[in-house]
Design a protein around this motif. Sequence first.
Motif, PDB file in Angstrom:
ATOM      1  N   ARG A   1     -11.088  -2.535 -28.650  1.00 37.97           N
ATOM      2  CA  ARG A   1     -10.391  -2.504 -29.815  1.00 37.97           C
ATOM      3  C   ARG A   1     -10.065  -3.763 -30.660  1.00 37.97           C
ATOM      4  NH1 ARG A   1      -8.864   3.075 -30.383  1.00 37.97           N
ATOM      5  NH2 ARG A   1      -7.034   2.235 -31.547  1.00 37.97           N
ATOM      6  N   LEU A   2      -9.753  -3.705 -31.894  1.00 38.81           N
ATOM      7  CA  LEU A   2      -9.582  -4.758 -32.820  1.00 38.81           C
ATOM      8  C   LEU A   2      -8.843  -4.506 -34.006  1.00 38.81           C
ATOM      9  CD1 LEU A   2     -12.745  -5.609 -35.042  1.00 38.81           C
ATOM     10  CD2 LEU A   2     -12.886  -3.717 -33.315  1.00 38.81           C
ATOM     11  N   SER A   3      -8.354  -5.537 -34.712  1.00 37.55           N
ATOM     12  CA  SER A   3      -7.646  -5.594 -35.710  1.00 37.55           C
ATOM     13  C   SER A   3      -8.085  -6.468 -36.693  1.00 37.55           C
ATOM     14  CB  SER A   3      -6.022  -5.609 -35.158  1.00 37.55           C
ATOM     15  OG  SER A   3      -5.735  -7.006 -34.776  1.00 37.55           O
ATOM     16  N   GLN A   4      -7.359  -6.450 -38.083  1.00 32.57           N
ATOM     17  CA  GLN A   4      -7.384  -7.342 -39.119  1.00 32.57           C
ATOM     18  C   GLN A   4      -7.079  -8.556 -38.496  1.00 32.57           C
ATOM     19  OE1 GLN A   4      -8.847  -6.857 -42.465  1.00 32.57           O
ATOM     20  NE2 GLN A   4      -8.966  -9.342 -42.182  1.00 32.57           N
ATOM     21  N   ASP A   5      -5.811  -8.780 -37.841  1.00 29.04           N
ATOM     22  CA  ASP A   5      -5.448  -9.945 -37.303  1.00 29.04           C
ATOM     23  C   ASP A   5      -6.406 -10.639 -36.262  1.00 29.04           C
ATOM     24  OD1 ASP A   5      -3.026  -9.721 -38.986  1.00 29.04           O
ATOM     25  OD2 ASP A   5      -1.852  -8.832 -37.230  1.00 29.04           O
ATOM     26  N   LEU A   6      -6.942  -9.931 -35.482  1.00 30.18           N
ATOM     27  CA  LEU A   6      -7.840 -10.507 -34.494  1.00 30.18           C
ATOM     28  C   LEU A   6      -9.180 -10.865 -35.302  1.00 30.18           C
ATOM     29  CD1 LEU A   6      -8.881 -10.896 -31.424  1.00 30.18           C
ATOM     30  CD2 LEU A   6      -9.994  -8.741 -31.761  1.00 30.18           C
ATOM     31  N   GLN A   7      -9.424 -10.288 -36.170  1.00 28.98           N
ATOM     32  CA  GLN A   7     -10.748 -10.864 -37.008  1.00 28.98           C
ATOM     33  C   GLN A   7     -10.312 -12.058 -37.727  1.00 28.98           C
ATOM     34  OE1 GLN A   7     -13.381  -8.179 -39.582  1.00 28.98           O
ATOM     35  NE2 GLN A   7     -12.509  -9.160 -41.448  1.00 28.98           N
ATOM     36  N   ASP A   8      -9.264 -11.983 -38.320  1.00 31.68           N
ATOM     37  CA  ASP A   8      -8.565 -13.412 -38.853  1.00 31.68           C
ATOM     38  C   ASP A   8      -8.641 -14.460 -37.952  1.00 31.68           C
ATOM     39  OD1 ASP A   8      -8.841 -12.137 -41.304  1.00 31.68           O
ATOM     40  OD2 ASP A   8      -6.527 -11.817 -41.351  1.00 31.68           O
ATOM     41  N   LEU A   9      -8.109 -14.199 -36.670  1.00 29.68           N
ATOM     42  CA  LEU A   9      -7.883 -15.331 -35.782  1.00 29.68           C
ATOM     43  C   LEU A   9      -9.179 -15.806 -35.261  1.00 29.68           C
ATOM     44  CD1 LEU A   9      -6.392 -16.943 -33.536  1.00 29.68           C
ATOM     45  CD2 LEU A   9      -6.641 -14.839 -32.059  1.00 29.68           C
ATOM     46  N   LEU A  10     -10.025 -14.888 -35.090  1.00 26.94           N
ATOM     47  CA  LEU A  10     -11.766 -15.335 -34.577  1.00 26.94           C
ATOM     48  C   LEU A  10     -12.377 -16.282 -35.635  1.00 26.94           C
ATOM     49  CD1 LEU A  10     -12.793 -12.120 -32.842  1.00 26.94           C
ATOM     50  CD2 LEU A  10     -12.242 -14.263 -31.641  1.00 26.94           C
ATOM     51  N   VAL A  11     -12.052 -15.961 -36.861  1.00 25.02           N
ATOM     52  CA  VAL A  11     -12.634 -16.486 -38.055  1.00 25.02           C
ATOM     53  C   VAL A  11     -11.995 -17.965 -38.245  1.00 25.02           C
ATOM     54  CG1 VAL A  11     -12.966 -16.884 -40.585  1.00 25.02           C
ATOM     55  CG2 VAL A  11     -13.302 -14.677 -39.313  1.00 25.02           C
TER      56      VAL A  11
END
Length: 451
Positions: A385-395
């Motif tokens: 599972r993932l989210s926009q927030d997780l994507q932003d965090l990883l970036v």
Amino acid sequence: MSDMYGWTVITRSAADPGACFEELDDVLKDLASLDRLGTLATIVLSPFLQGWNLQQHGLRLKSAFDMFAQYTPNILSVLGMPSVDVDGQWSWPLRHIRRQYWKLTYSSYPTGSARYLRWGSGKKLCHGGDSVSGSRIYRSSALRELLQGVDRQAGASWLVNLDLEAHKRGFGRSTFLCTHGMFPEEDYLPHADLTAELATRYEVEAAIFDASVGLRTNCAFSSRGPDFVNELISRSFLVAPWCFRRVLRDSWQKLARWWHGLATDHYIVASDGTGLALFRNLHELIPWDTDIDARFFAKFDTAANLNDFVDNSSRISVELKDLGFTCTSILDYSARGAGIHVALTYDDEQMRGGPVLAELDIVIQGHMPKARFPLATKLAGVSVRLSQDLQDLLVRKYSAPWKQNKMDQSLVCLDPSHNACVPNCTIVGADETPDCEFPDRFVEIDFFEQS
């Protein structure tokens, strides 16, 4: 044959073809040490030769042998011929060798060969490639050099050793399959094995010698443990050894199946380096990564709690042990709302040359609504599972487009002679858009060039 052509003929017998290769090794190295290899060239007949008729084959072999007087050593060093087996099946045993990222493949050329001779009789007869028939003729100076890198071993792997040593030393461009005649022999490659000698000498852990036989493995490097792998990658900036990567992926998939099977509300979120793989290749973990980082969440209470991991006799602990996992550390941060941190090792004892160990860092936490991670995908065979927030965090945390090692340094191979080099991702001059990618998909665990 000796009388007809002035050749010195040496024959040996053994109980089986495998032992014949040891005899071949002994004879050739003795001749080389005494400086008694052929003055110009040396004919090596394969133990898989299935019939030999002097009148039928000798004249054609002599014609092939005489090619070495026509061409200089940099043009012709190794010569083979097409082959035919006892059932009358003709074959064209000219192969391309690829040794990269701890893998080895022999494959046929899309149009039969890689190069040709521009002049002389070989212009019409000879086709260039990396390896030829099991029976072959060597320029004696080349054979003497090659034998220095050949290990005494039983079986067709001895011929593979000669092939790889020739490939390594640059003799591929002077290797040709010529149509003077045919060798009546069985192909040696289906009989080849990835021996410990080959694996260690050529830094290979997975090989396909013949597509009909399939994969051969030998985990000579991965079995040295995660610390060795970490040191190898940090010191030389290499792709992780093949067996290690496969076991790491297996551990990820196996632990995920276990977690999903405990309860229907369980789900997984990839984090840190494993999460960064979302931007690299959804089919693979990052080739130079060395562990698994993930969060094992549940919408409600988790089906595994702190006591389950502490108590070695609990159902959870027994299940994990049966799957090959060992708990090495447990840290309880649940009072801070950060769940339980569990460090695991996975031990695959089935890998040849093993065992091979992988390490996993898992955070287990309940009461995490799936709505926080509304998106889904598959990563290296695991539903996550993932989210926009997780994507932003990883970036933000990893500068995702910038491919780097664990020391936050741009990828660049520090051992260019190694077959498992990562791409060079350093910025050169004023280049504002530097290239940073492998040349093709051969780096993937399951991708092999097959004929």
